[in-house]
Scaffold this motif. Structure first.
Motif, PDB file in Angstrom:
ATOM      1  N   PRO A 106      -9.888   4.859   6.360  1.00  0.00           N
ATOM      2  CA  PRO A 106      -8.768   4.913   5.412  1.00  0.00           C
ATOM      3  C   PRO A 106      -8.089   3.560   5.250  1.00  0.00           C
ATOM      4  O   PRO A 106      -8.113   2.720   6.154  1.00  0.00           O
ATOM      5  CB  PRO A 106      -7.824   5.926   6.071  1.00  0.00           C
ATOM      6  N   LYS A 107      -7.460   3.386   4.105  1.00  0.00           N
ATOM      7  CA  LYS A 107      -6.664   2.188   3.858  1.00  0.00           C
ATOM      8  C   LYS A 107      -5.254   2.324   4.434  1.00  0.00           C
ATOM      9  O   LYS A 107      -4.583   1.320   4.692  1.00  0.00           O
ATOM     10  CB  LYS A 107      -6.563   1.924   2.350  1.00  0.00           C
ATOM     11  N   LEU A 115       1.704  10.046  -5.833  1.00  0.00           N
ATOM     12  CA  LEU A 115       1.245  11.286  -5.204  1.00  0.00           C
ATOM     13  C   LEU A 115       1.496  12.514  -6.067  1.00  0.00           C
ATOM     14  O   LEU A 115       0.744  13.484  -6.001  1.00  0.00           O
ATOM     15  CB  LEU A 115       1.923  11.467  -3.839  1.00  0.00           C
ATOM     16  N   ALA A 116       2.525  12.480  -6.902  1.00  0.00           N
ATOM     17  CA  ALA A 116       2.824  13.634  -7.751  1.00  0.00           C
ATOM     18  C   ALA A 116       1.834  13.759  -8.912  1.00  0.00           C
ATOM     19  O   ALA A 116       1.536  14.862  -9.363  1.00  0.00           O
ATOM     20  CB  ALA A 116       4.248  13.529  -8.291  1.00  0.00           C
ATOM     21  N   ARG A 117       1.294  12.617  -9.381  1.00  0.00           N
ATOM     22  CA  ARG A 117       0.408  12.641 -10.544  1.00  0.00           C
ATOM     23  C   ARG A 117      -1.050  12.432 -10.187  1.00  0.00           C
ATOM     24  O   ARG A 117      -1.939  12.986 -10.843  1.00  0.00           O
ATOM     25  CB  ARG A 117       0.845  11.567 -11.554  1.00  0.00           C
ATOM     26  N   ASP A 118      -1.318  11.603  -9.188  1.00  0.00           N
ATOM     27  CA  ASP A 118      -2.696  11.280  -8.796  1.00  0.00           C
ATOM     28  C   ASP A 118      -2.890  11.550  -7.302  1.00  0.00           C
ATOM     29  O   ASP A 118      -3.389  10.698  -6.562  1.00  0.00           O
ATOM     30  CB  ASP A 118      -3.009   9.809  -9.098  1.00  0.00           C
ATOM     31  N   GLY A 119      -2.478  12.743  -6.900  1.00  0.00           N
ATOM     32  CA  GLY A 119      -2.496  13.078  -5.485  1.00  0.00           C
ATOM     33  C   GLY A 119      -3.866  12.999  -4.848  1.00  0.00           C
ATOM     34  O   GLY A 119      -4.013  12.516  -3.721  1.00  0.00           O
ATOM     35  N   GLU A 120      -4.898  13.435  -5.561  1.00  0.00           N
ATOM     36  CA  GLU A 120      -6.246  13.429  -4.992  1.00  0.00           C
ATOM     37  C   GLU A 120      -6.717  12.004  -4.717  1.00  0.00           C
ATOM     38  O   GLU A 120      -7.280  11.714  -3.651  1.00  0.00           O
ATOM     39  CB  GLU A 120      -7.225  14.131  -5.924  1.00  0.00           C
ATOM     40  N   LYS A 121      -6.456  11.094  -5.647  1.00  0.00           N
ATOM     41  CA  LYS A 121      -6.849   9.698  -5.459  1.00  0.00           C
ATOM     42  C   LYS A 121      -6.059   9.061  -4.320  1.00  0.00           C
ATOM     43  O   LYS A 121      -6.601   8.299  -3.518  1.00  0.00           O
ATOM     44  CB  LYS A 121      -6.644   8.915  -6.752  1.00  0.00           C
ATOM     45  N   ALA A 122      -4.773   9.373  -4.251  1.00  0.00           N
ATOM     46  CA  ALA A 122      -3.940   8.819  -3.178  1.00  0.00           C
ATOM     47  C   ALA A 122      -4.401   9.307  -1.818  1.00  0.00           C
ATOM     48  O   ALA A 122      -4.517   8.528  -0.858  1.00  0.00           O
ATOM     49  CB  ALA A 122      -2.474   9.193  -3.411  1.00  0.00           C
ATOM     50  N   GLN A 154      -7.290  10.251  -0.856  1.00  0.00           N
ATOM     51  CA  GLN A 154      -8.574   9.673  -0.447  1.00  0.00           C
ATOM     52  C   GLN A 154      -8.383   8.375   0.331  1.00  0.00           C
ATOM     53  O   GLN A 154      -9.256   7.969   1.098  1.00  0.00           O
ATOM     54  CB  GLN A 154      -9.448   9.413  -1.677  1.00  0.00           C
ATOM     55  N   LEU A 155      -7.240   7.718   0.137  1.00  0.00           N
ATOM     56  CA  LEU A 155      -6.983   6.430   0.772  1.00  0.00           C
ATOM     57  C   LEU A 155      -6.327   6.553   2.139  1.00  0.00           C
ATOM     58  O   LEU A 155      -6.239   5.564   2.865  1.00  0.00           O
ATOM     59  CB  LEU A 155      -6.074   5.572  -0.124  1.00  0.00           C
ATOM     60  N   LEU A 156      -5.844   7.747   2.480  1.00  0.00           N
ATOM     61  CA  LEU A 156      -5.026   7.842   3.686  1.00  0.00           C
ATOM     62  C   LEU A 156      -5.563   8.860   4.675  1.00  0.00           C
ATOM     63  O   LEU A 156      -6.370   9.727   4.350  1.00  0.00           O
ATOM     64  CB  LEU A 156      -3.570   8.148   3.328  1.00  0.00           C
ATOM     65  N   SER A 157      -5.096   8.707   5.905  1.00  0.00           N
ATOM     66  CA  SER A 157      -5.300   9.706   6.955  1.00  0.00           C
ATOM     67  C   SER A 157      -3.965   9.943   7.640  1.00  0.00           C
ATOM     68  O   SER A 157      -3.145   9.028   7.762  1.00  0.00           O
ATOM     69  CB  SER A 157      -6.321   9.230   7.991  1.00  0.00           C
ATOM     70  N   MET A 189       0.811  -1.230   0.000  1.00  0.00           N
ATOM     71  CA  MET A 189       0.000   0.000   0.000  1.00  0.00           C
ATOM     72  C   MET A 189       0.843   1.278   0.000  1.00  0.00           C
ATOM     73  O   MET A 189       0.459   2.284  -0.559  1.00  0.00           O
ATOM     74  CB  MET A 189      -0.907   0.028   1.225  1.00  0.00           C
ATOM     75  N   ILE A 190       1.998   1.235   0.671  1.00  0.00           N
ATOM     76  CA  ILE A 190       2.914   2.375   0.664  1.00  0.00           C
ATOM     77  C   ILE A 190       4.194   1.944  -0.035  1.00  0.00           C
ATOM     78  O   ILE A 190       4.815   0.953   0.339  1.00  0.00           O
ATOM     79  CB  ILE A 190       3.248   2.844   2.096  1.00  0.00           C
ATOM     80  N   HIS A 191       4.578   2.690  -1.054  1.00  0.00           N
ATOM     81  CA  HIS A 191       5.794   2.386  -1.799  1.00  0.00           C
ATOM     82  C   HIS A 191       6.613   3.652  -1.973  1.00  0.00           C
ATOM     83  O   HIS A 191       6.127   4.641  -2.547  1.00  0.00           O
ATOM     84  CB  HIS A 191       5.456   1.798  -3.173  1.00  0.00           C
TER      85      HIS A 191
END
Length: 224
Positions: free
Chosen positions: A151-152, A65-72, A74-77, A1-3
């Motif tokens: 959150p995931k 996070l640089a390209r799809d920051g909004e989607k990323a 949404q998965l985290l807190s 999930m985190i890379h």
């Protein structure tokens, strides 16, 4: 999930984080240790999108996070070391604000607010203005808000600072439960007893570089 793939962060000539590689799967409770100034906070800020790396990539749930920051996001807190609340809102109003921000439907949001109020035992003060809250009350409310949208990935920085022993026990149990239900928990802490009790794996960073990573038994063997 985190890379984290070859992540570095430069401030002029100073290297805050250097070529950091981490791969943290779903359901792992991962502890991140290091002395002050080691690069822990910089790493966390890159993981939640508050900073961008000078080089390398940060991905959350497969989203860069640089390209799809909004989607990323949404998965985290993210729970920072200094809990922030809007002081002219009550705790309940703050939770409703967070529910609205994440787009929770009205009925689901109402149920989730009731759930986290019960989970963190906020009933006695949740309708008071947050400007009156003690540090422990603030920390519990911020954690409640962080879990509101289920959150995931949960990223937590120094969560036990200023908490009484009962609240620390509640927090330990909560973090373990979240990992057990599949949430990836990334925990930065100076509290070795928390790390030893909870962490599936531990990473140690010093001067921006990863110096060790593994289970507690593995790290003990390496240090022997």
């Amino acid at each position: 999930m985190i890379h984290l793939d070859g992540v570095s962060k430069q401030y002029g000539t100073k290297s805050a984080v250097s070529d950091l590689n981490l791969d943290i799967p779903a359901g792992e409770l991962f502890a991140f240790l290091g002395p002050n100034g080691a690069g822990k906070t910089t790493t966390i800020k890159m993981m939640v999108g508050l900073l961008f790396p000078t080089s390398g990539r940060v991905r959350i749930g497969g989203f860069d996070l640089a390209r799809d920051g909004e989607k990323a996001r949404q998965l985290l807190s993210y729970v920072p070391d200094q809990p922030f609340l809007y002081e002219k809102l009550s705790g309940r109003e703050f939770l409703q604000f967070i529910a609205d921000m994440y787009g929770l439907k009205k009925e689901h949001g109402r149920q989730r607010i009731a759930d986290v109020i019960g989970l963190f035992q906020l009933q006695e003060f949740v309708d008071d203005l947050t400007e009156r809250y003690s540090h422990g009350m603030r920390q519990r409310t911020v954690f409640a808000a962080a879990l509101l949208h289920e959150p995931k990935v949960l990223i937590v920085d120094e969560p036990t600072v200023g908490l009484d022993p009962r609240s620390v026990r509640l927090l330990k149990d909560l973090l373990r439960q979240e990992a057990n239900r599949g949430t990836t928990v990334f925990l930065s802490s100076h509290s070795l007893d928390v790390v030893q009790e909870l962490a599936d794996r531990i990473a140690i960073i010093d001067r921006g570089k990863l110096v060790a990573c593994g289970t507690l038994d593995t790290l003990r063997t390496q240090a022997a």
